[in-house]
Design an enzyme around this catalytic site. Sequence first.
Site, short mmCIF file in Angstrom:
data_model
loop_
_atom_site.label_atom_id
_atom_site.label_comp_id
_atom_site.label_asym_id
_atom_site.label_seq_id
_atom_site.Cartn_x
_atom_site.Cartn_y
_atom_site.Cartn_z
N GLY A 102 0.80 -1.24 0.00
CA GLY A 102 0.00 0.00 0.00
C GLY A 102 0.82 1.27 0.00
O GLY A 102 0.35 2.31 0.46
N ILE A 148 -0.36 5.96 4.60
CA ILE A 148 0.37 5.70 5.84
C ILE A 148 1.57 4.80 5.53
O ILE A 148 2.64 4.93 6.13
CB ILE A 148 -0.55 5.04 6.90
CG1 ILE A 148 -1.76 5.93 7.18
CG2 ILE A 148 0.22 4.77 8.19
CD1 ILE A 148 -2.82 5.29 8.08
N SER A 157 -8.84 -1.52 11.52
CA SER A 157 -9.43 -0.18 11.68
C SER A 157 -10.32 -0.18 12.91
O SER A 157 -10.88 -1.23 13.28
CB SER A 157 -10.27 0.14 10.44
OG SER A 157 -11.15 1.20 10.71
N TYR A 165 -16.96 -2.51 4.63
CA TYR A 165 -15.64 -2.10 5.16
C TYR A 165 -15.46 -2.67 6.57
O TYR A 165 -14.39 -3.21 6.89
CB TYR A 165 -15.53 -0.57 5.17
CG TYR A 165 -14.17 -0.06 5.62
CD1 TYR A 165 -13.00 -0.41 4.93
CD2 TYR A 165 -14.05 0.78 6.73
CE1 TYR A 165 -11.76 0.07 5.34
CE2 TYR A 165 -12.80 1.25 7.14
CZ TYR A 165 -11.67 0.89 6.44
OH TYR A 165 -10.42 1.35 6.86
N1 LIG Z 1 -6.49 6.63 7.18
C1 LIG Z 1 -7.22 6.25 8.21
O1 LIG Z 1 -7.80 7.08 8.92
C2 LIG Z 1 -7.36 4.79 8.54
C3 LIG Z 1 -8.10 4.45 9.68
C4 LIG Z 1 -8.24 3.11 10.00
C5 LIG Z 1 -7.67 2.16 9.20
N2 LIG Z 1 -6.98 2.50 8.08
C6 LIG Z 1 -6.40 1.44 7.25
O2 LIG Z 1 -5.08 1.82 6.96
C7 LIG Z 1 -4.68 1.28 5.71
C8 LIG Z 1 -3.94 2.32 4.93
O3 LIG Z 1 -4.79 3.29 4.54
P1 LIG Z 1 -4.35 4.76 4.18
O4 LIG Z 1 -5.10 5.62 5.10
O5 LIG Z 1 -2.91 4.91 4.06
O6 LIG Z 1 -5.05 4.86 2.74
P2 LIG Z 1 -4.50 5.13 1.27
O7 LIG Z 1 -3.72 6.40 1.24
O8 LIG Z 1 -5.68 5.03 0.38
O9 LIG Z 1 -3.53 3.91 1.04
C9 LIG Z 1 -4.00 2.65 0.71
C10 LIG Z 1 -3.17 2.09 -0.41
O10 LIG Z 1 -3.71 0.80 -0.76
C11 LIG Z 1 -3.55 0.68 -2.16
N3 LIG Z 1 -4.49 -0.26 -2.77
C12 LIG Z 1 -5.84 -0.17 -2.86
N4 LIG Z 1 -6.31 -1.19 -3.58
C13 LIG Z 1 -5.25 -1.94 -3.98
C14 LIG Z 1 -5.09 -3.09 -4.77
N5 LIG Z 1 -6.13 -3.73 -5.34
N6 LIG Z 1 -3.84 -3.59 -4.97
C15 LIG Z 1 -2.77 -2.98 -4.43
N7 LIG Z 1 -2.85 -1.85 -3.69
C16 LIG Z 1 -4.08 -1.34 -3.46
C17 LIG Z 1 -3.80 2.07 -2.72
O11 LIG Z 1 -3.16 2.17 -3.97
P3 LIG Z 1 -3.91 2.71 -5.32
O12 LIG Z 1 -3.46 4.13 -5.46
O13 LIG Z 1 -3.35 1.83 -6.39
O14 LIG Z 1 -5.37 2.55 -5.13
C18 LIG Z 1 -3.15 2.95 -1.66
O15 LIG Z 1 -1.83 3.28 -1.99
C19 LIG Z 1 -5.93 0.71 5.06
O16 LIG Z 1 -5.87 -0.69 5.11
C20 LIG Z 1 -7.07 1.24 5.91
O17 LIG Z 1 -8.14 0.32 5.98
C21 LIG Z 1 -6.80 3.81 7.75
#
Ligand SMILES: NC(=O)c1ccc[n+]([C@@H]2O[C@H](COP(=O)([O-])OP(=O)(O)OC[C@H]3O[C@@H](n4cnc5c(N)ncnc54)[C@H](OP(=O)(O)O)[C@@H]3O)[C@@H](O)[C@H]2O)c1
Length: 324
Positions: free
Chosen positions: A29, A35, A161, A188
């Site tokens: 990711g 993150i 999450s 989700y």
């Molecule tokens: N941010 C928050 O507040 C929060 C809170 C609780 C939990 N989380 C968890 O934290 C994790 C990271 O989230 P984040 O906040 O950093 O979000 P983010 O910026 O959207 O990062 C998620 C990454 O996952 C990648 N991804 C999505 N679908 C994919 C696929 N099919 N194959 C490969 N890569 C894929 C995305 O790449 P693409 O650009 O290719 O789509 C993106 O780079 C997630 O699992 C989320 O559920 C986040």
Amino acid sequence: MSAPQILRSEDVLEKYGKSLAGKTVLITGVSEQSIAGELAIQLAAADPKLLILSARKESNVAPIAEKIKNSKPNVETRFLNIDLSDLSNIRQAVKEGLADVPKIDHVVFVAGVMICPYGKTKDGFEMQLGVNYLANFLLVKLLLPKIQAAGPGSSIIITSSGVMRQGKVNFEDIGFSDGKTYEPWTAYSQSNAARTMFAKRLGEKLKSQGIRVFSIDPGSVKTGLQRHSPPGFFDMVEEWKKAGPLVDADGNKFLIQPWTTQSEGAATMITGMIDPTISADDNGSYLCQNAVAKDHMHSHVRDEQNISRLWKISEEMIQEKYDL
Ligand SMILES: NC(=O)c1ccc[n+]([C@@H]2O[C@H](COP(=O)([O-])OP(=O)(O)OC[C@H]3O[C@@H](n4cnc5c(N)ncnc54)[C@H](OP(=O)(O)O)[C@@H]3O)[C@@H](O)[C@H]2O)c1
């Protein structure tokens, strides 16, 4: 193990980061907004040997690899191309992209998608379950020999999450009747319940080998994750907070986490990887704010029969059985 507290990644690394020197770490990711991108930059400061940065587009990883090259030229980075919505692509990526990597010390699964419109993975599974959970279930199985080769003290960190607290796996209709009953938040939360249930059983199974396994809540961080959120989402969250505590799947009240920085979001992942004060008896636990958060796991995600049932259907979905 200390009490729950929001820490910066730098704080955790200052205490325990020395153990990362010379290690190999795989992170999914990775992008500039995510993150996982911040995690990679933070970990680079601790002089690992190799950071394997996974994404489905090299353009997501390139700016992060560039920053690391400039700040820590001694740290090797490598792009690993995986589309997590395609099980055959995951298998191929591990077989071809990691053939020359004999051991991986830490694997941090961070990639995910939140409240996307209804969609299916290449293999026909609901997208959030497929990407957030099932891809990790297969990846752990494929990577386990390399993690076992790294030996005790290695780790498998599965990002979950706070939404897990309201999530259940709907065994009667895990795929939302092919989209007919799809509700994005329910999907989700289901995927996050599954992540935490998987980590619990995996941690119990790997405890005797000294392999650390945790699911973690990174807290609330403004990232690319909110891309499918409706307009005004951040104001909406403030309204939810004003309305009072949320209620978990057992009817217990809990508060929405405050917004934090990316560094604070990545910190609990690093705690899971290397904080030596977490008891081995807590392997498989859910961590929040850098501490074991047993009370966050409601009865459905703790239930051994539910966990066994999830494991069994996951093996059927990936059409492979774990040898554990
Ligand atoms: N941010 C928050 O507040 C929060 C809170 C609780 C939990 N989380 C968890 O934290 C994790 C990271 O989230 P984040 O906040 O950093 O979000 P983010 O910026 O959207 O990062 C998620 C990454 O996952 C990648 N991804 C999505 N679908 C994919 C696929 N099919 N194959 C490969 N890569 C894929 C995305 O790449 P693409 O650009 O290719 O789509 C993106 O780079 C997630 O699992 C989320 O559920 C986040």
